[in-house]
Design an enzyme around this catalytic site. Structure first.
Site, PDB file in Angstrom:
ATOM      1  N   GLU A  63      -3.130  -4.406  -2.233  1.00 43.21           N
ATOM      2  CA  GLU A  63      -3.140  -5.301  -1.076  1.00 43.21           C
ATOM      3  C   GLU A  63      -1.720  -5.765  -0.740  1.00 43.21           C
ATOM      4  O   GLU A  63      -0.927  -4.967  -0.310  1.00 43.21           O
ATOM      5  CB  GLU A  63      -4.105  -6.462  -1.295  1.00 43.21           C
ATOM      6  N   GLY A  84       0.409  -0.324   5.584  1.00 39.58           N
ATOM      7  CA  GLY A  84       0.746  -1.224   6.691  1.00 39.58           C
ATOM      8  C   GLY A  84      -0.360  -2.143   7.174  1.00 39.58           C
ATOM      9  O   GLY A  84      -0.398  -2.482   8.359  1.00 39.58           O
ATOM     10  N   GLY A  85      -1.294  -2.555   6.286  1.00 43.04           N
ATOM     11  CA  GLY A  85      -2.352  -3.462   6.727  1.00 43.04           C
ATOM     12  C   GLY A  85      -3.104  -2.855   7.896  1.00 43.04           C
ATOM     13  O   GLY A  85      -3.330  -1.637   7.941  1.00 43.04           O
ATOM     14  N   THR A  98       0.839  -1.208   0.000  1.00 41.33           N
ATOM     15  CA  THR A  98       0.000   0.000   0.000  1.00 41.33           C
ATOM     16  C   THR A  98       0.874   1.258   0.000  1.00 41.33           C
ATOM     17  O   THR A  98       2.051   1.209   0.346  1.00 41.33           O
ATOM     18  CB  THR A  98      -0.941   0.010   1.215  1.00 41.33           C
ATOM     19  N   SER A 109     -11.438  -2.705   4.892  1.00 44.78           N
ATOM     20  CA  SER A 109     -10.087  -2.148   4.765  1.00 44.78           C
ATOM     21  C   SER A 109      -9.671  -1.507   6.081  1.00 44.78           C
ATOM     22  O   SER A 109     -10.507  -1.212   6.939  1.00 44.78           O
ATOM     23  CB  SER A 109     -10.083  -1.088   3.663  1.00 44.78           C
ATOM     24  N   SER A 110      -8.364  -1.279   6.201  1.00 42.55           N
ATOM     25  CA  SER A 110      -7.835  -0.507   7.331  1.00 42.55           C
ATOM     26  C   SER A 110      -7.294   0.841   6.868  1.00 42.55           C
ATOM     27  O   SER A 110      -6.764   1.603   7.683  1.00 42.55           O
ATOM     28  CB  SER A 110      -6.691  -1.281   7.985  1.00 42.55           C
TER      29      SER A 110
HETATM   30  N1  GLU Z   1      -5.531  -4.284   1.924  1.00 41.04           N
HETATM   31  C1  GLU Z   1      -5.215  -3.489   3.072  1.00 41.04           C
HETATM   32  C2  GLU Z   1      -6.385  -2.643   3.493  1.00 41.04           C
HETATM   33  O1  GLU Z   1      -7.130  -2.210   2.673  1.00 41.04           O
HETATM   34  C3  GLU Z   1      -4.061  -2.601   2.816  1.00 41.04           C
HETATM   35  C4  GLU Z   1      -2.865  -3.411   2.486  1.00 41.04           C
HETATM   36  C5  GLU Z   1      -1.736  -3.222   3.421  1.00 41.04           C
HETATM   37  O2  GLU Z   1      -1.401  -2.068   3.710  1.00 41.04           O
HETATM   38  O3  GLU Z   1      -1.138  -4.220   3.846  1.00 41.04           O
HETATM   39  O4  GLU Z   1      -6.550  -2.433   4.637  1.00 41.04           O
END
Ligand code: GLU
Length: 610
Positions: free
Chosen positions: A443, A507-508, A423, A486-487
């Site tokens: 992602e 960062g997820g 991201t 999402s985060s």
């Molecule tokens: N897919 C994650 C989200 O939308 C973001 C991906 C990541 O930063 O690892 O929260």
């Protein structure tokens, strides 16, 4: 001749090598590119000045945004141009094969609005899509066995986001906004350590997909640091996108190629990865639409914090945690208490996120209650100032009926979460005071690993953000046409009704705590913006151990361990960018100084005193 074959021929025919003193720089490209080989622009994590600012993880992308502002473009024009450039230089983090969330402050109306360009599940996606038919269990190991697949690919929303943002707030056409990135893709950029490393980290799964290996593993290996990497296929795709808008990808020949790549991934046949096919059809692409939900809003010590609404859990979770923290003072003179409360508030908000957050077009998300002061007071009551609660914590009850007497936080169920470094986030401000906070992604780093053959971009694996195992009570269960939770937390903060701060991070699920921690650092712990970004990070997402960078443990472990906090250390958490609006129209742009190779902040007119 196929498009990819043609491009490869262009590369081979024009191959040229230019050696620097150290023998590092190899230029591979057309004669035109070789005549003026690109050089690596300098990176600066802090810039102060006026006239507009851009901060991103990449100096080419930031420079493109600054050039757009300098030539009269506004913040949205610059954000789209910067994002398109990131699609070239940060292709494993973001691009037109993915999605994201765009938050905009309009200086004329004083309004904050958003574009939700999140990827969407195909209508034919079954609820057991992540179960391996061979075993009856979730694909294992999940990464890379399911991530590298057609199953994980959601209908991409980035091109539609760009067009909608430009229609709403931009001053230039998509075609014009894409021009600098098209040139960048065609001329190439100098490979840095981060790009090289990310390619190597993904080399095994990239090698499993023919189109991806052709593009990113030329001669079977990651492009070396210091070489010039070109992507003429992406330049051609950007040209088509500029001419036809998102329909270039969502309808017509590219749509058919995307569907082919999803339904029948172009594998080399030389890998053990299962690469299961996905369910996307032409109608899924043709029917894709961005949404434009109201932002979330919470007030924090007199500031208005605007964030992203569902399907992101960013705005609600950052907002809930801030509301909990607001019930007490946090002070740099009592760091143990401030950090303890930051960790405990995060854990409580994450317990609620897991239970209540999903795509609100499909499930009932009690957003107003989650962001209410009454609920925050009930949750804040559960923080013991002298001891960390046993994690995981139980879910709260955002039902409008709140206790005035304090109860101890109850134990709950563990919900493991991701903390990838994929991201990217960019931030832009223009001379008129318009502001953009934009987080975009494919992602995982490298997304699904599938380059659409001949088109130069990687498809996302965003659908793995859905829960793996179907459960009717889970707001983030797979449903056809739904957007996975999402985060991502692009955030704009107003002070006295004027924009003050824009920020975000990759960062997820650590995105949420990274944004929260930066706000606490800046607002409560009185750090400067660059210090707030650089400070060591910890992330408590309702797990037994706090994920904390080693620097955080070294600096604060001895303050927090006596309260019962225990730590597990990922290498890095987040890689943020931000802009602060200083008095008298001046701007402070900041980017991550070290993590993920460091970012680049720029202003139109540098200078401390103009
Ligand atoms: N897919 C994650 C989200 O939308 C973001 C991906 C990541 O930063 O690892 O929260």
């Amino acid at each position: 001749m196929s498009r990819s074959a043609r491009s490869r021929t262009r590369l081979a025919a024009g191959a040229a090598a230019v050696c620097l003193a150290g023998g590092l720089l190899t230029v591979v490209g057309s004669p035109a590119a070789a005549d003026h080989p690109p050089t690596a622009p300098p990176k600066d994590p802090v810039a102060i000045g006026s006239g507009g600012a851009v901060s991103s993880v990449d100096p080419n992308a930031t420079q493109i945004g600054i050039d757009v502002l300098r030539s009269g473009g506004n913040a949205t024009d610059a954000a789209v141009a910067t994002a398109a450039a990131l699609g070239v230089t940060e292709p494993y983090s973001a691009g037109i094969g993915g999605g994201g969330f765009f938050v905009h402050y309009d200086a004329d109306s004083g309004e904050v609005e958003t574009v939700d360009g999140r990827e969407t599940a195909p209508m034919a996606m079954p609820s057991d899509a992540f179960i391996d038919p061979a075993t009856g269990q979730p694909y294992a190991p999940f990464f890379p066995n399911l991530v590298t697949s057609g199953v994980s690919v959601g209908v991409p929303g980035t091109a539609s986001t760009w067009e909608t943002a430009l229609d709403n707030w931009g001053s230039m056409s998509l075609r014009k906004a894409l021009k600098p990135a098209t040139k960048l893709a065609d001329k190439g950029f100098v490979v840095d350590e981060t790009f090289h490393q990310q390619t190597n980290d993904n080399a095994e799964r990239f090698a499993a997909i023919e189109s991806t290996a052709d593009l990113y593993l030329p001669d079977g290996a990651a492009p070396p640091v210091g070489s010039v990497f070109r992507n003429p296929d992406l330049a051609d795709t950007y040209e088509l996108l500029g001419r036809h808008g998102p329909d270039a990808i969502l309808e017509g020949p590219i749509a058919a190629e995307v569907v082919d790549a999803v339904q029948d991934p172009p594998t080399t046949g030389e890998s053990d990865l299962p690469v299961p096919p996905g369910f996307m059809e032409l109608s899924d692409l043709a029917d894709y639409e961005v949404r434009e939900p109201d932002p979330t809003r919470s007030d924090y010590r007199g500031l208005d914090i605007y964030g992203m609404a569902p399907p992101s859990s960013g705005g609600s979770t950052v907002g809930e945690a801030l509301n909990i923290l607001e019930t007490t003072e946090l002070s740099p003179t009592n760091l143990a208490d401030a950090l303890h409360r930051y960790l405990e508030a995060s854990a409580l908000a994450f317990a609620d996120r897991g239970a209540f957050l999903g795509d609100s077009d499909f499930v009932d998300v009690p957003l107003d209650e989650l962001l209410s002061d009454g609920f925050a007071a009930e949750r804040a009551c559960q923080i013991d100032p002298d001891a960390a609660a046993m994690k995981p914590l139980a879910v709260g009850e955002p039902d409008g009926d709140y206790e005035t007497t304090c109860e101890e936080a109850a134990p709950g169920a563990d919900r493991p979460d991701s903390e990838g470094l994929s991201t990217t986030h960019l931030t832009a401000v223009d001379r008129w005071g318009n502001v953009v906070a934009y987080t975009l992604t494919i992602e995982q780093t490298g997304g699904s690993g599938i380059v659409v053959p001949g088109r130069g971009f990687i498809l996302n694996n965003e659908l793995t953000d859905f829960s793996t195992v179907f459960n009717e009570a889970d707001p983030n269960r797979i449903q056809p046409g739904k957007r996975p939770r999402s985060s991502m937390s692009p955030t704009i903060v107003l002070k006295d009704d004027e924009p003050w701060l824009a920020l975000g991070s990759p960062g997820g699920s650590t995105i949420i705590t990274t944004v929260l921690q930066m706000l606490v650092n800046r607002v409560d712990l009185e750090m400067s913006l660059p210090d707030a970004l650089a400070a060591p990070r910890a992330s408590q997402r309702n797990t037994v151990n706090v994920s904390a960078e080693q620097e955080f443990v070294d600096a604060y472990g001895s303050l927090l361990a006596p309260l019962g906090h225990t730590f597990a250390s990922p290498a890095e958490i987040g890689a943020a960018t931000a802009i602060e609006m200083l008095p008298e129209g001046r701007l402070l742009a900041a980017a991550e100084p070290v993590r993920r190779g460091g970012g680049d902040a720029g202003v139109v007119r540098p200078g401390r005193d103009d």
